[in-house]
Design a protein around this motif. Structure first.
Motif, PDB file in Angstrom:
ATOM      1  N   GLU A  53      74.701  10.771  51.037  1.00 19.88           N
ATOM      2  CA  GLU A  53      73.312  11.251  50.586  1.00 19.88           C
ATOM      3  C   GLU A  53      73.261  12.483  51.394  1.00 19.88           C
ATOM      4  O   GLU A  53      72.743  13.668  50.845  1.00 19.88           O
ATOM      5  CB  GLU A  53      72.153  10.186  51.279  1.00 19.88           C
ATOM      6  N   GLN A  54      73.926  12.909  52.524  1.00 16.48           N
ATOM      7  CA  GLN A  54      73.711  14.083  53.124  1.00 16.48           C
ATOM      8  C   GLN A  54      74.151  15.190  52.705  1.00 16.48           C
ATOM      9  O   GLN A  54      74.149  16.574  52.379  1.00 16.48           O
ATOM     10  CB  GLN A  54      73.759  14.064  54.709  1.00 16.48           C
ATOM     11  N   ALA A  55      75.690  14.651  52.216  1.00 13.69           N
ATOM     12  CA  ALA A  55      76.583  15.845  51.409  1.00 13.69           C
ATOM     13  C   ALA A  55      75.953  16.063  50.415  1.00 13.69           C
ATOM     14  O   ALA A  55      76.003  17.392  49.794  1.00 13.69           O
ATOM     15  CB  ALA A  55      77.892  15.302  51.354  1.00 13.69           C
ATOM     16  N   LEU A  56      75.679  15.218  49.310  1.00 17.47           N
ATOM     17  CA  LEU A  56      75.303  15.595  47.889  1.00 17.47           C
ATOM     18  C   LEU A  56      73.886  15.964  48.047  1.00 17.47           C
ATOM     19  O   LEU A  56      73.639  16.836  46.829  1.00 17.47           O
ATOM     20  CB  LEU A  56      75.428  14.332  47.174  1.00 17.47           C
ATOM     21  N   PHE A  57      72.780  15.754  48.638  1.00 16.03           N
ATOM     22  CA  PHE A  57      71.417  15.665  48.503  1.00 16.03           C
ATOM     23  C   PHE A  57      70.573  16.204  49.578  1.00 16.03           C
ATOM     24  O   PHE A  57      69.631  16.142  49.574  1.00 16.03           O
ATOM     25  CB  PHE A  57      70.893  14.417  47.932  1.00 16.03           C
ATOM     26  N   GLY A  58      71.556  16.696  50.576  1.00 24.08           N
ATOM     27  CA  GLY A  58      71.023  17.348  51.873  1.00 24.08           C
ATOM     28  C   GLY A  58      70.303  18.545  51.618  1.00 24.08           C
ATOM     29  O   GLY A  58      70.463  19.003  50.438  1.00 24.08           O
ATOM     30  N   SER A  59      69.813  19.171  52.723  1.00 23.08           N
ATOM     31  CA  SER A  59      69.133  20.492  52.422  1.00 23.08           C
ATOM     32  C   SER A  59      69.925  21.627  53.481  1.00 23.08           C
ATOM     33  O   SER A  59      69.560  21.347  54.746  1.00 23.08           O
ATOM     34  CB  SER A  59      67.697  20.575  52.676  1.00 23.08           C
ATOM     35  N   PRO A  60      70.789  22.221  53.153  1.00 18.93           N
ATOM     36  CA  PRO A  60      71.305  22.399  51.560  1.00 18.93           C
ATOM     37  C   PRO A  60      72.529  21.477  51.550  1.00 18.93           C
ATOM     38  O   PRO A  60      72.921  21.082  52.443  1.00 18.93           O
ATOM     39  CB  PRO A  60      71.912  23.922  51.755  1.00 18.93           C
ATOM     40  N   PRO A  61      72.656  21.125  50.271  1.00 16.70           N
ATOM     41  CA  PRO A  61      73.939  19.984  49.926  1.00 16.70           C
ATOM     42  C   PRO A  61      74.958  20.707  50.295  1.00 16.70           C
ATOM     43  O   PRO A  61      75.317  22.080  50.241  1.00 16.70           O
ATOM     44  CB  PRO A  61      73.414  19.663  48.360  1.00 16.70           C
ATOM     45  N   LEU A  62      76.101  19.931  50.775  1.00 11.87           N
ATOM     46  CA  LEU A  62      77.527  20.496  51.102  1.00 11.87           C
ATOM     47  C   LEU A  62      78.171  20.453  49.726  1.00 11.87           C
ATOM     48  O   LEU A  62      79.384  21.006  49.977  1.00 11.87           O
ATOM     49  CB  LEU A  62      78.100  19.387  52.384  1.00 11.87           C
ATOM     50  N   GLY A  94      73.483  11.631  40.902  1.00 13.52           N
ATOM     51  CA  GLY A  94      72.269  11.463  40.967  1.00 13.52           C
ATOM     52  C   GLY A  94      71.958  10.831  42.266  1.00 13.52           C
ATOM     53  O   GLY A  94      72.953   9.985  42.765  1.00 13.52           O
ATOM     54  N   GLN A  95      70.686  10.895  43.053  1.00 15.34           N
ATOM     55  CA  GLN A  95      70.556  10.065  44.128  1.00 15.34           C
ATOM     56  C   GLN A  95      70.687   8.350  43.759  1.00 15.34           C
ATOM     57  O   GLN A  95      71.031   7.997  44.764  1.00 15.34           O
ATOM     58  CB  GLN A  95      69.274  10.143  44.735  1.00 15.34           C
ATOM     59  N   GLY A  96      70.510   8.061  42.656  1.00 19.65           N
ATOM     60  CA  GLY A  96      70.532   6.510  42.150  1.00 19.65           C
ATOM     61  C   GLY A  96      71.928   6.193  42.218  1.00 19.65           C
ATOM     62  O   GLY A  96      72.295   5.024  42.236  1.00 19.65           O
ATOM     63  N   ASP A  97      73.130   7.193  42.644  1.00 24.42           N
ATOM     64  CA  ASP A  97      74.580   6.658  42.411  1.00 24.42           C
ATOM     65  C   ASP A  97      74.994   6.710  43.698  1.00 24.42           C
ATOM     66  O   ASP A  97      76.216   6.521  43.888  1.00 24.42           O
ATOM     67  CB  ASP A  97      75.244   8.074  41.569  1.00 24.42           C
ATOM     68  N   ILE A  98      74.331   6.778  44.765  1.00 24.37           N
ATOM     69  CA  ILE A  98      74.856   6.865  46.012  1.00 24.37           C
ATOM     70  C   ILE A  98      75.675   5.336  46.152  1.00 24.37           C
ATOM     71  O   ILE A  98      77.001   5.652  46.974  1.00 24.37           O
ATOM     72  CB  ILE A  98      73.787   6.855  47.367  1.00 24.37           C
ATOM     73  N   LEU A  99      75.036   4.366  46.116  1.00 22.65           N
ATOM     74  CA  LEU A  99      76.205   3.143  46.287  1.00 22.65           C
ATOM     75  C   LEU A  99      77.324   2.858  45.367  1.00 22.65           C
ATOM     76  O   LEU A  99      78.368   2.914  46.008  1.00 22.65           O
ATOM     77  CB  LEU A  99      75.158   1.862  46.091  1.00 22.65           C
ATOM     78  N   ALA A 100      77.286   3.393  44.202  1.00 22.65           N
ATOM     79  CA  ALA A 100      78.363   3.458  43.413  1.00 22.65           C
ATOM     80  C   ALA A 100      79.521   4.566  43.935  1.00 22.65           C
ATOM     81  O   ALA A 100      80.632   4.200  43.715  1.00 22.65           O
ATOM     82  CB  ALA A 100      78.121   3.603  41.923  1.00 22.65           C
ATOM     83  N   VAL A 101      78.965   5.453  44.287  1.00 23.50           N
ATOM     84  CA  VAL A 101      79.893   6.662  44.771  1.00 23.50           C
ATOM     85  C   VAL A 101      80.429   6.017  46.214  1.00 23.50           C
ATOM     86  O   VAL A 101      81.787   6.177  46.229  1.00 23.50           O
ATOM     87  CB  VAL A 101      79.272   7.922  45.107  1.00 23.50           C
ATOM     88  N   ALA A 102      79.838   5.374  47.082  1.00 22.37           N
ATOM     89  CA  ALA A 102      80.314   4.944  48.254  1.00 22.37           C
ATOM     90  C   ALA A 102      81.414   3.671  47.953  1.00 22.37           C
ATOM     91  O   ALA A 102      82.541   3.869  48.727  1.00 22.37           O
ATOM     92  CB  ALA A 102      79.151   4.211  49.025  1.00 22.37           C
ATOM     93  N   ASP A 103      81.275   2.969  46.894  1.00 23.88           N
ATOM     94  CA  ASP A 103      82.147   2.126  46.425  1.00 23.88           C
ATOM     95  C   ASP A 103      83.331   2.671  46.021  1.00 23.88           C
ATOM     96  O   ASP A 103      84.512   2.357  46.500  1.00 23.88           O
ATOM     97  CB  ASP A 103      81.607   1.083  45.466  1.00 23.88           C
ATOM     98  N   LEU A 104      83.053   3.877  45.224  1.00 22.87           N
ATOM     99  CA  LEU A 104      84.495   4.542  44.615  1.00 22.87           C
ATOM    100  C   LEU A 104      85.082   4.994  45.793  1.00 22.87           C
ATOM    101  O   LEU A 104      86.252   5.260  45.399  1.00 22.87           O
ATOM    102  CB  LEU A 104      83.820   5.572  43.574  1.00 22.87           C
ATOM    103  N   ILE A 105      84.490   5.800  46.532  1.00 21.25           N
ATOM    104  CA  ILE A 105      85.327   6.498  47.776  1.00 21.25           C
ATOM    105  C   ILE A 105      86.159   5.546  48.291  1.00 21.25           C
ATOM    106  O   ILE A 105      87.118   6.083  48.941  1.00 21.25           O
ATOM    107  CB  ILE A 105      84.129   7.302  48.548  1.00 21.25           C
TER     108      ILE A 105
END
Length: 157
Positions: free
Chosen positions: A43-52, A9-20
């Motif tokens: 954020e753009q990849a997972l939640f953009g319009s359209p998501p990648l 979810g959008q609230g996970d962006i920082l945690a996903v960034a750390d994991l990457i």
């Protein structure tokens, strides 16, 4: 240790960034993308319009993100169907050998089965990664021969 697997979810962006960043270091990268740039791209990849892409996250009981399966849908696959393409499967070392990777793969299969027109799940691993190859074989998946992968940097295209 029990874990939950859920969509990012959008609230996970920082945690996903750390994991990457952890994934990049795991694969030996020494040049790590700046955090602000990484967060924007996630954020753009997972939640953009359209998501990648989309991602399933492994969440520990304490709420920490401890793994991820990042995927996209590709078309065409067989005929005019499409496939779920798994780009990255990663589980933190502390949870390896506990069935978490197998849980991620099972969830990916459910995602593919629930999507109308999705005919298969596909992924790759490096020939030089015996741990990953053994993991996939342990789940009963066969390796396919014959494909050669080509890649060019977008800046050189």
């Amino acid at each position: 240790m029990p874990v939950t697997i859920r969509p990012a979810g959008q609230g996970d962006i920082l945690a996903v960034a750390d994991l990457i960043e952890e994934i990049e270091r795991f694969y030996g990268s020494v040049e790590i993308q700046p955090m602000d740039e990484r967060r924007t791209q996630i954020e753009q990849a997972l939640f953009g319009s359209p998501p990648l892409a989309a991602a399933l996250l492994v969440v520990e009981a304490n709420g920490d993100i401890a793994g991820m399966a990042a995927y996209s849908f590709l078309w065409p696959a067989r005929g005019t169907t499409h496939s779920l393409f798994l780009k990255e499967l990663y589980v933190r070392e502390t949870l390896r050998q506990q069935g978490v990777g197998a849980q991620l793969m099972a969830e990916l299969r459910k995602v593919a089965a629930a999507r109308p027109g999705c005919s298969r799940v596909e992924w790759m691993t490096d020939r030089s990664n015996p741990a990953a190859r053994n993991f996939y074989r342990s789940l009963g998946f066969a390796e396919f021969e014959g494909k050669i992968i080509y890649r060019i940097d977008a800046s050189k295209a």
